[in-house]
Design a protein around this motif. Structure first.
Motif, short mmCIF file in Angstrom:
data_model
loop_
_atom_site.label_atom_id
_atom_site.label_comp_id
_atom_site.label_asym_id
_atom_site.label_seq_id
_atom_site.Cartn_x
_atom_site.Cartn_y
_atom_site.Cartn_z
N ASN A 192 -77.45 25.41 45.66
CA ASN A 192 -76.84 24.70 44.55
C ASN A 192 -77.97 24.04 43.77
O ASN A 192 -79.11 23.98 44.23
N LYS A 193 -77.68 23.57 42.59
CA LYS A 193 -78.73 23.05 41.71
C LYS A 193 -79.49 21.88 42.34
O LYS A 193 -80.71 21.79 42.21
N GLN A 194 -78.79 21.00 43.01
CA GLN A 194 -79.45 19.84 43.60
C GLN A 194 -80.45 20.25 44.68
O GLN A 194 -81.56 19.72 44.73
N ILE A 195 -80.07 21.17 45.52
CA ILE A 195 -80.96 21.59 46.60
C ILE A 195 -82.17 22.33 46.03
O ILE A 195 -83.30 22.10 46.45
N ILE A 196 -81.94 23.22 45.07
CA ILE A 196 -83.05 23.95 44.45
C ILE A 196 -83.98 22.98 43.74
O ILE A 196 -85.21 23.08 43.84
N TYR A 197 -83.41 22.00 43.03
CA TYR A 197 -84.23 21.01 42.34
C TYR A 197 -85.06 20.21 43.36
O TYR A 197 -86.25 19.97 43.14
N ALA A 198 -84.44 19.81 44.47
CA ALA A 198 -85.16 19.06 45.50
C ALA A 198 -86.29 19.90 46.09
O ALA A 198 -87.39 19.41 46.34
N MET A 199 -86.02 21.18 46.31
CA MET A 199 -87.03 22.08 46.87
C MET A 199 -88.23 22.20 45.92
O MET A 199 -89.38 22.02 46.33
N ILE A 200 -87.95 22.46 44.65
CA ILE A 200 -89.02 22.63 43.68
C ILE A 200 -89.77 21.31 43.48
O ILE A 200 -91.00 21.30 43.38
N SER A 201 -89.03 20.22 43.45
CA SER A 201 -89.66 18.91 43.29
C SER A 201 -90.61 18.62 44.45
O SER A 201 -91.73 18.12 44.24
N ASN A 202 -90.20 18.93 45.66
CA ASN A 202 -91.06 18.72 46.83
C ASN A 202 -92.31 19.58 46.73
O ASN A 202 -93.42 19.10 46.99
N LEU A 203 -92.15 20.83 46.36
CA LEU A 203 -93.30 21.72 46.24
C LEU A 203 -94.26 21.24 45.15
O LEU A 203 -95.48 21.23 45.34
N GLN A 204 -93.71 20.81 44.01
CA GLN A 204 -94.56 20.30 42.93
C GLN A 204 -95.28 19.02 43.35
O GLN A 204 -96.45 18.82 43.03
N THR A 205 -94.57 18.18 44.07
CA THR A 205 -95.17 16.92 44.54
C THR A 205 -96.34 17.20 45.47
O THR A 205 -97.39 16.56 45.39
N ARG A 206 -96.16 18.17 46.35
CA ARG A 206 -97.25 18.51 47.28
C ARG A 206 -98.47 19.02 46.54
O ARG A 206 -99.60 18.63 46.84
N ILE A 207 -98.25 19.90 45.56
CA ILE A 207 -99.38 20.44 44.80
C ILE A 207 -100.07 19.33 44.02
O ILE A 207 -101.29 19.20 44.03
N SER A 208 -99.28 18.51 43.35
CA SER A 208 -99.83 17.40 42.57
C SER A 208 -100.60 16.43 43.47
O SER A 208 -101.69 15.96 43.13
N PHE A 209 -100.05 16.15 44.64
CA PHE A 209 -100.71 15.26 45.58
C PHE A 209 -102.06 15.82 46.01
O PHE A 209 -103.07 15.12 46.02
N LEU A 210 -102.09 17.10 46.36
CA LEU A 210 -103.35 17.72 46.79
C LEU A 210 -104.38 17.72 45.66
O LEU A 210 -105.56 17.48 45.89
N GLN A 211 -103.94 17.98 44.44
CA GLN A 211 -104.85 17.95 43.30
C GLN A 211 -105.40 16.54 43.08
O GLN A 211 -106.59 16.37 42.76
N THR A 212 -104.56 15.54 43.25
CA THR A 212 -105.02 14.15 43.09
C THR A 212 -106.04 13.80 44.16
O THR A 212 -107.06 13.16 43.87
#
Length: 179
Positions: free
Chosen positions: A139-159
């Motif tokens: 569902n949209k919420q789960i997909i959004y949470a999944m993508i948000s987590n993945l983006q957060t991890r990438i952004s965190f590693l870049q920082t």
């Protein structure tokens, strides 16, 4: 010694009529001995067998969950787009992790260890999202949470990588100024 004894007698004589003294029941000693010798016959219930069976079941369940052969990142109920998105993001995350590990040095050790510890937290959150995806479907919420987590991890590693590079530049600049 005699003087001390006299002092004690004087001290106790001051309080002679103030003591709260109660005479015991004449049968007190026999009552006490009867209670002491009395063996209470409480029924011994044998719950050990039921407890052993329950403990064995819990142990087997724990072992089966711990040694689950299933790959946790495998999506059984996900669409191709979701699988592909997960795959792309995980490749990016793996690349950032490789870069992070390449920067390993004694000066950066604490930053890298802290970053890897934070990544474990992100991974645990991601696993919860995957479990929800498998349990409830997409569902949209789960997909959004999944993508948000993945983006957060990438952004965190870049920082973290940027912080390490800034520290290295600062160290190099300091070394150049001292020469």
């Amino acid at each position: 010694m005699e003087n001390e004894k006299d002092n004690l007698e004087k001290l106790f004589s001051k309080f002679e009529n103030q003591w709260d003294v109660q005479d015991l029941n004449p049968d007190h000693q026999t009552d006490f001995l009867q209670k002491l010798n009395k063996k209470e016959k409480t029924p011994k219930k044998k719950y050990w067998f039921a407890t052993a069976v329950a403990a064995s079941i819990v142990l087997m369940m724990g072992v089966s969950i711990f040694y689950k052969n299933e790959n946790p990142k495998e999506f059984k109920f996900a669409s191709k787009e979701t699988k592909r998105t997960d795959s792309i993001f995980n490749i990016l995350i793996d690349n950032e992790l490789v870069k992070l590990k390449e920067k390993s040095s004694p000066e950066n050790e604490q930053i890298i260890n802290d970053a890897l510890q934070q990544m474990k937290t992100f991974d645990a959150d991601y696993q919860k999202i995957i479990n929800e995806l498998q349990k409830n479907g997409e569902n949209k919420q789960i997909i959004y949470a999944m993508i948000s987590n993945l983006q957060t991890r990438i952004s965190f590693l870049q920082t973290v990588l940027k912080r390490i590079e800034d520290n290295e530049k600062l160290k190099n600049t300091s070394n150049e100024e001292t020469l």
